[in-house]
Design a protein around this motif. Structure first.
Motif, mmCIF file in Angstrom:
data_model
loop_
_atom_site.group_PDB
_atom_site.id
_atom_site.type_symbol
_atom_site.label_atom_id
_atom_site.label_comp_id
_atom_site.label_asym_id
_atom_site.label_seq_id
_atom_site.Cartn_x
_atom_site.Cartn_y
_atom_site.Cartn_z
ATOM 1 N N GLU A 69 0.812 -1.223 0.000
ATOM 2 C CA GLU A 69 0.000 0.000 0.000
ATOM 3 C C GLU A 69 0.840 1.265 0.000
ATOM 4 N N LEU A 70 1.944 1.277 0.736
ATOM 5 C CA LEU A 70 2.793 2.466 0.707
ATOM 6 C C LEU A 70 3.359 2.675 -0.690
ATOM 7 N N ILE A 84 13.223 8.326 9.540
ATOM 8 C CA ILE A 84 11.803 8.495 9.876
ATOM 9 C C ILE A 84 10.981 7.372 9.252
ATOM 10 N N HIS A 85 11.285 7.064 8.021
ATOM 11 C CA HIS A 85 10.606 5.965 7.331
ATOM 12 C C HIS A 85 10.777 4.662 8.110
ATOM 13 N N GLU A 86 11.989 4.388 8.579
ATOM 14 C CA GLU A 86 12.246 3.150 9.307
ATOM 15 C C GLU A 86 11.488 3.099 10.633
ATOM 16 N N LEU A 87 11.326 4.246 11.284
ATOM 17 C CA LEU A 87 10.506 4.269 12.499
ATOM 18 C C LEU A 87 9.077 3.840 12.177
ATOM 19 N N PHE A 88 8.545 4.354 11.066
ATOM 20 C CA PHE A 88 7.182 3.991 10.683
ATOM 21 C C PHE A 88 7.070 2.530 10.288
ATOM 22 N N VAL A 89 8.144 1.966 9.759
ATOM 23 C CA VAL A 89 8.160 0.523 9.490
ATOM 24 C C VAL A 89 7.979 -0.229 10.800
ATOM 25 N N HIS A 113 5.658 19.222 6.148
ATOM 26 C CA HIS A 113 6.691 18.296 5.696
ATOM 27 C C HIS A 113 7.660 17.986 6.835
ATOM 28 N N PHE A 114 8.167 16.759 6.846
ATOM 29 C CA PHE A 114 9.154 16.387 7.852
ATOM 30 C C PHE A 114 10.532 16.975 7.560
ATOM 31 N N VAL A 115 10.913 16.975 6.277
ATOM 32 C CA VAL A 115 12.246 17.431 5.882
ATOM 33 C C VAL A 115 12.112 18.387 4.701
ATOM 34 N N GLY A 116 12.609 19.595 4.874
ATOM 35 C CA GLY A 116 12.524 20.572 3.795
ATOM 36 C C GLY A 116 11.119 21.069 3.573
ATOM 37 N N ASP A 117 10.876 21.583 2.369
ATOM 38 C CA ASP A 117 9.558 22.146 2.055
ATOM 39 C C ASP A 117 8.868 21.415 0.914
ATOM 40 N N THR A 141 8.250 14.211 0.822
ATOM 41 C CA THR A 141 9.261 13.158 0.846
ATOM 42 C C THR A 141 8.633 11.825 1.235
ATOM 43 N N LEU A 142 9.436 10.777 1.097
ATOM 44 C CA LEU A 142 9.026 9.444 1.526
ATOM 45 C C LEU A 142 8.556 9.458 2.976
ATOM 46 N N ALA A 143 9.202 10.238 3.833
ATOM 47 C CA ALA A 143 8.839 10.280 5.249
ATOM 48 C C ALA A 143 7.405 10.755 5.446
ATOM 49 N N ASP A 144 6.989 11.768 4.693
ATOM 50 C CA ASP A 144 5.629 12.299 4.816
ATOM 51 C C ASP A 144 4.591 11.245 4.435
ATOM 52 N N VAL A 145 4.820 10.576 3.304
ATOM 53 C CA VAL A 145 3.851 9.587 2.817
ATOM 54 C C VAL A 145 3.846 8.365 3.736
ATOM 55 N N ALA A 146 5.015 7.989 4.252
ATOM 56 C CA ALA A 146 5.092 6.851 5.179
ATOM 57 C C ALA A 146 4.310 7.138 6.462
ATOM 58 N N PHE A 147 4.329 8.386 6.922
ATOM 59 C CA PHE A 147 3.565 8.770 8.109
ATOM 60 C C PHE A 147 2.072 8.604 7.850
#
Length: 234
Positions: free
Chosen positions: A34-35, A123-128, A175-179, A182-188
């Motif tokens: 799904e991700l 951040i992505h790995e935390l969500f994993v 956004h988690f990183v920058g403006d 990113t993968l981190a935002d979608v993973a959240f």
């Protein structure tokens, strides 16, 4: 006959300027694909979303995956992303996190520098980890599920505090990183979408406005996909 459920066939994507065909193949549920579906959607990558039956867990549409019996899967497992370049043999990318990172790199969902890219990955790995802990609850005996959900939700505020600190240091609004996305935002958002107790997740988010802004941002981008995807229990 082997009958896949082809949810959407959209023309092609691109790889380093070359036209490619992307086929994401998995069972007809959210699970480990799904991700990747969300990432392909937010990047605008055109892809074939091929979903197969999973009779062992009650998903009856279609039967076993023909690609699984073909010997093309690197590790004999789904999901797999087939990347086909014109005139060349298809490449089958296995393992969900490898697929997610490939899509994110091709789709511009990483910062340009390695340090901030590593923050996105962390951040992505935390969500994993968080997501796996939640999915494990699904397979527990019914008598144990309620207590396990309670413990998971009790740990959530700690994670949110940690995540907000990172967002304030490295990110801009939404956004988690920058403006940029990113993968981190979608993973959240993917974790948020996976958890069935969204009212309790929302309650925890209520005191973390910067994090809620990320959820709202991604949800808006995925609005059309979320309203049209097939129903899945998990």
């Amino acid at each position: 006959a082997l009958i896949p459920l082809l949810v959407s066939t959209q023309s092609t994507g691109s790889l380093n300027g070359n036209t490619v065909t992307l086929k994401l193949q998995y069972f007809s549920l959210k699970g480990r694909a799904e991700l990747s579906r969300m990432l392909l959607t937010v990047t605008g990558k055109h892809f074939e979303d091929i979903r197969y039956a999973a009779p062992h867990i009650g998903i009856k549409e279609g039967l076993d995956s023909p690609v699984k019996s073909s010997g093309a899967l690197p590790f004999g497992q789904l999901p797999v992303l087939e990347v086909a370049l014109p005139g060349q043999q298809s490449v089958f990318i296995a393992q969900s996190h490898a697929i997610e990172r490939y899509i994110s790199k091709e789709g511009g969902l990483y910062p340009e520098d390695n340090i901030h890219s590593a923050i996105v990955d962390s951040i992505h790995e935390l969500f994993v980890d968080i997501g796996i802990a939640w999915v494990r609850i699904v397979y527990l005996p019914e008598a144990e599920k309620e207590e396990a959900r309670k413990k998971w939700l009790e740990a959530l505020p700690v994670h949110l505090v940690q995540l907000e600190k990172l967002q304030k240091r490295y990110g801009k609004e939404g956004h988690f990183v920058g403006d940029k996305l990113t993968l981190a935002d979608v993973a959240f958002f993917h974790v948020y979408d996976t958890v069935h107790d969204n009212d309790k997740f929302d309650a925890a988010l209520s005191s973390h406005a910067p994090l809620k802004a990320i959820i709202d941002n991604v949800k808006k981008i995925l609005e059309k996909y979320l309203s049209s995807r097939p129903h899945s229990p998990f």
